[in-house]
Design an enzyme around this catalytic site. Structure first.
Site, PDB file in Angstrom:
ATOM      1  N   LYS A  70       0.800  -1.229   0.000  1.00 43.60           N
ATOM      2  CA  LYS A  70       0.000   0.000   0.000  1.00 43.60           C
ATOM      3  C   LYS A  70       0.833   1.281   0.000  1.00 43.60           C
ATOM      4  O   LYS A  70       0.403   2.296  -0.544  1.00 43.60           O
ATOM      5  CB  LYS A  70      -0.963   0.002   1.199  1.00 43.60           C
ATOM      6  CG  LYS A  70      -2.135  -0.936   1.025  1.00 43.60           C
ATOM      7  CD  LYS A  70      -3.116  -0.788   2.173  1.00 43.60           C
ATOM      8  CE  LYS A  70      -4.418  -1.499   1.861  1.00 43.60           C
ATOM      9  NZ  LYS A  70      -5.464  -1.245   2.850  1.00 43.60           N
ATOM     10  N   ASP A 107     -10.506   3.278   1.514  1.00 43.87           N
ATOM     11  CA  ASP A 107     -10.817   2.582   2.774  1.00 43.87           C
ATOM     12  C   ASP A 107     -11.669   3.428   3.731  1.00 43.87           C
ATOM     13  O   ASP A 107     -12.663   2.958   4.271  1.00 43.87           O
ATOM     14  CB  ASP A 107      -9.524   2.177   3.502  1.00 43.87           C
ATOM     15  CG  ASP A 107      -8.853   0.972   2.847  1.00 43.87           C
ATOM     16  OD1 ASP A 107      -9.548   0.189   2.185  1.00 43.87           O
ATOM     17  OD2 ASP A 107      -7.625   0.830   3.005  1.00 43.87           O
TER      18      ASP A 107
END
Ligand code: ATR
Length: 281
Positions: A70, A107
């Protein structure tokens, strides 16, 4: 080139075997009539740059990024959206027709969308309390800060990590609560979000006394293995409203789908059934 009618997308991680993303994206592709495929691809850290080249070459519309890539993906991007920049982490990459790579982080938005759709009248006039200070906590904080919530409290076993998040993104709207004083946070909170690994299969349960929680408090656990954690069971036993972690996964996925294909998709009953089926295996 990725302007053909047949669409390709993927999720990369290391390991990746247990990802629910292929099931989810294939469901939506079928539902909205996009002909294509969505694959889970295991990419070792040293192979990330080779994957990026390959993704451009084979014409992926984009890909999801999970642990441990990420943050590592950031240097390979041509553009990064503001929320992802604030996160310092990307979970969605879009590849434009000219091969330009843009990074996003869906997210936090996924968490808030799921909260709002599951509990439309959630108490947004009270502070929220986040437990934990990893990547998921940072995403939760950023998501909650986009709402009109007066204060986002954060508590973590390692206090410095909570302080770092409050300093980086809080802009005066975050407060750190000592882990040993998390009960004080519980009594003040309208929404309590567990982002720690506690309660996950193979981990100890989260030790959180909910006896001082207000009647309208919403307890949100981003853990989805198991779907009903001990925390959620305890909240339910007290009559509190609860939100499980599957919806955050689905809503972050839906936001990625929109970025790649421009189509709105959601969390329908058939998808929940498929995902719950996969989780119970
Ligand atoms: P992610 O990036 O997916 O959010 P992470 O960075 O591994 O995951 O974070 C895990 C979280 O669970 C952290 O907040 C961690 O607390 P520390 O920062 O103190 O390590 C929390 N956690 C893990 N085990 C814990 C335990 N036994 N008690 C309390 N918190 C725990």
């Amino acid at each position: 080139m990725n302007n053909s009618a047949y669409k390709k997308a993927a999720v990369i991680g290391y390991p990746i075997a247990q990802s629910l993303s292929p099931m989810m994206h294939k469901h939506w592709m079928q539902q909205v009539g996009i002909e294509g495929e969505y694959e889970a691809i295991e990419v070792a850290p040293d192979d990330l740059i080779a994957f990026v080249d390959e993704a451009r070459r084979i014409g992926l519309s984009g890909f999801n990024v999970t642990v441990p890539h990420k943050t590592a993906i950031v240097p390979y991007l041509d553009k990064i959206a503001p929320l992802a920049k604030q996160m310092g982490a990307v979970n969605t990459v879009k590849i434009a027709a000219d091969g330009m790579l843009s990074g996003f982080n869906t997210d936090g938005i996924g968490l808030v969308k799921h909260l709002k759709s599951s509990v439309p009248g959630y108490p947004s006039d009270k502070p929220a309390l986040i437990l934990g200070a990893g990547g998921a906590a940072r995403a939760a904080a950023l998501g909650l800060l986009t709402e009109n919530i007066p204060l986002v409290m954060i508590t973590n076993r390692t206090r410095e990590k909570a302080e770092a998040i409050a300093r980086d993104i809080g802009r005066g709207r975050m407060a750190v609560v000592d882990w040993n004083a998390r009960m004080d946070g519980v009594s003040a909170a309208g929404v309590i979000v567990n982002t720690t690994v506690l309660g996950m299969n193979g981990q100890p349960a989260l030790d959180l006394d909910l006896s001082s929680a207000g009647k309208d408090t919403v307890v949100y656990d981003i853990v989805y293995k198991p779907l009903e954690t001990k925390l959620l069971a305890a909240a339910r036993a007290r009559g509190l409203r609860t939100v499980d972690g599957l919806g955050m996964l689905v809503h972050q996925g839906a936001a990625a789908f929109k970025i790649w294909f421009g189509v709105d998709v959601g969390f329908d009953a058939e998808l929940r059934e498929k995902l719950e089926g996969a989780l119970s295996c």
